[in-house]
Design an enzyme around this catalytic site. Structure first.
Site, short mmCIF file in Angstrom:
data_model
loop_
_atom_site.label_atom_id
_atom_site.label_comp_id
_atom_site.label_asym_id
_atom_site.label_seq_id
_atom_site.Cartn_x
_atom_site.Cartn_y
_atom_site.Cartn_z
N LYS A 14 18.89 -4.67 36.06
CA LYS A 14 17.95 -4.09 37.05
C LYS A 14 16.72 -3.51 36.37
CE LYS A 14 20.73 -1.05 38.80
NZ LYS A 14 22.09 -1.03 38.39
N ARG A 89 22.72 3.60 46.96
CA ARG A 89 24.04 3.24 46.41
C ARG A 89 25.12 3.26 47.48
NH1 ARG A 89 22.55 3.43 40.85
NH2 ARG A 89 24.35 3.92 39.60
N ARG A 123 26.71 -2.42 24.85
CA ARG A 123 25.33 -1.96 24.91
C ARG A 123 25.13 -0.75 23.99
NH1 ARG A 123 22.88 -1.19 30.79
NH2 ARG A 123 24.52 0.35 31.04
N ARG A 156 25.39 4.95 25.78
CA ARG A 156 25.17 5.79 26.96
C ARG A 156 26.48 6.49 27.30
NH1 ARG A 156 22.10 3.06 32.06
NH2 ARG A 156 23.78 4.08 33.16
N ARG A 167 32.43 3.03 38.26
CA ARG A 167 31.16 2.51 38.79
C ARG A 167 31.36 1.18 39.50
NH1 ARG A 167 28.48 3.96 33.61
NH2 ARG A 167 28.25 1.75 33.30
P1 AMP Z 1 22.02 4.09 36.84
O1 AMP Z 1 21.17 4.20 35.64
O2 AMP Z 1 21.31 3.57 38.04
O3 AMP Z 1 23.31 3.38 36.58
O4 AMP Z 1 22.44 5.59 37.24
C1 AMP Z 1 23.17 6.40 36.34
C2 AMP Z 1 23.96 7.44 37.12
O5 AMP Z 1 23.06 8.27 37.89
C3 AMP Z 1 24.95 6.89 38.13
O6 AMP Z 1 26.20 6.50 37.54
C4 AMP Z 1 25.09 8.08 39.07
O7 AMP Z 1 25.90 9.10 38.48
C5 AMP Z 1 23.66 8.60 39.12
N1 AMP Z 1 22.90 7.93 40.20
C6 AMP Z 1 21.81 7.14 40.06
N2 AMP Z 1 21.37 6.70 41.24
C7 AMP Z 1 22.21 7.22 42.17
C8 AMP Z 1 22.31 7.14 43.59
N3 AMP Z 1 21.44 6.41 44.30
N4 AMP Z 1 23.31 7.80 44.21
C9 AMP Z 1 24.18 8.55 43.51
N5 AMP Z 1 24.17 8.67 42.18
C10 AMP Z 1 23.20 8.02 41.49
#
Ligand code: AMP
Length: 227
Positions: A14, A89, A123, A156, A167
């Site tokens: 993404k 999400r 990663r 990470r 996730r």
């Molecule tokens: P990402 O980099 O998009 O995978 O986001 C990393 C983490 O941020 C996720 O595993 C969630 O803990 C939090 N997060 C990011 N976007 C959202 C969202 N739209 N709703 C809830 N938690 C989020």
């Protein structure tokens, strides 16, 4: 003005695809995960609130997420539009978004869970210059060390097997219903995320009816492919 949402499981690319599209179309890339990570790294009050939830791979509460998105979008630095990554999400977030903004398209990056595990668990990240490495496709020259700044590479905090399972489960149980909502409005294009980044980018543009990538971006995509 173009407003896109990009959705896909962890490791589906993404961030890379959003950046390529944003650079070429002169739109702003908004990553909700990056906003949270910045807050964690900079030890803000919000960072303290979300750190444990993020490390466990769980979702941050909807109220906080929605206020972060609202605040970010009210900055209005997106004259030509935006591409938002990591949001929505779940169904509630999708409904909030649809009530507040009209969308030109939702890009769904499709990747099988087995490939997600392979990508995410391999990663590595340079916390100093932000470069991503992949131990399968592109290992650093010296193991564990960034090629550019020679600092130590990190993983990470949420790229562990346990957090990844959470996730993936959340994605299937909560994010898919949000996608269904968009699908009903015929916004969604689904793109196979397995090929190299430049191929995925080409497919996205074709499906969105956008012109092919500029040569300079093509080079950036190739570099991302080897990263
Ligand atoms: P990402 O980099 O998009 O995978 O986001 C990393 C983490 O941020 C996720 O595993 C969630 O803990 C939090 N997060 C990011 N976007 C959202 C969202 N739209 N709703 C809830 N938690 C989020």
């Amino acid at each position: 003005m173009r407003k896109y949402v990009i959705m896909g499981v962890q490791g589906s690319g993404k961030g890379t695809q959003s950046q390529l599209l944003a650079a070429d179309l002169d739109i702003v890339h908004i990553s909700v995960g990056d906003i949270f990570r910045w807050n964690v790294q900079n030890r803000t009050k919000m960072g303290a609130q979300v750190r444990r939830v993020m490390a466990a791979g769980e979702l941050v509460g909807d109220d906080l997420v929605e206020s972060v998105v609202r605040d970010r979008l009210t900055q209005h630095d997106w004259n030509h539009g935006f591409i938002i990554d990591g949001f929505p999400r779940n169904r509630r977030q999708a409904e909030f978004f649809l009530e507040s903004y009209d969308i030109d398209g939702v890009i769904e990056l499709d990747l099988p869970d087995s490939e997600v595990r392979r990508r995410v668990l391999n990663r590595r990240l340079c916390a100093n210059c932000g470069v991503d490495y992949n131990l399968i496709a592109n290992s650093p020259k010296v193991p564990g060390q960034c090629d550019l700044c020679e600092r130590e590479l990190t993983t990470r905090e949420d790229d562990t097997e346990e957090a990844l399972e959470v996730r993936l489960r959340d994605y299937h149980e909560q994010t898919n219903p949000a996608l269904d909502l968009f699908r009903r409005k015929e916004y969604v294009i689904t793109v196979d995320a397995r090929p190299a980044p430049e191929v995925v980018q080409r497919d996205i543009r074709q499906r969105l009816g956008l012109p092919p990538m500029a040569e300079s971006d093509h080079q950036a995509a190739k570099e991302a492919a080897s990263a």
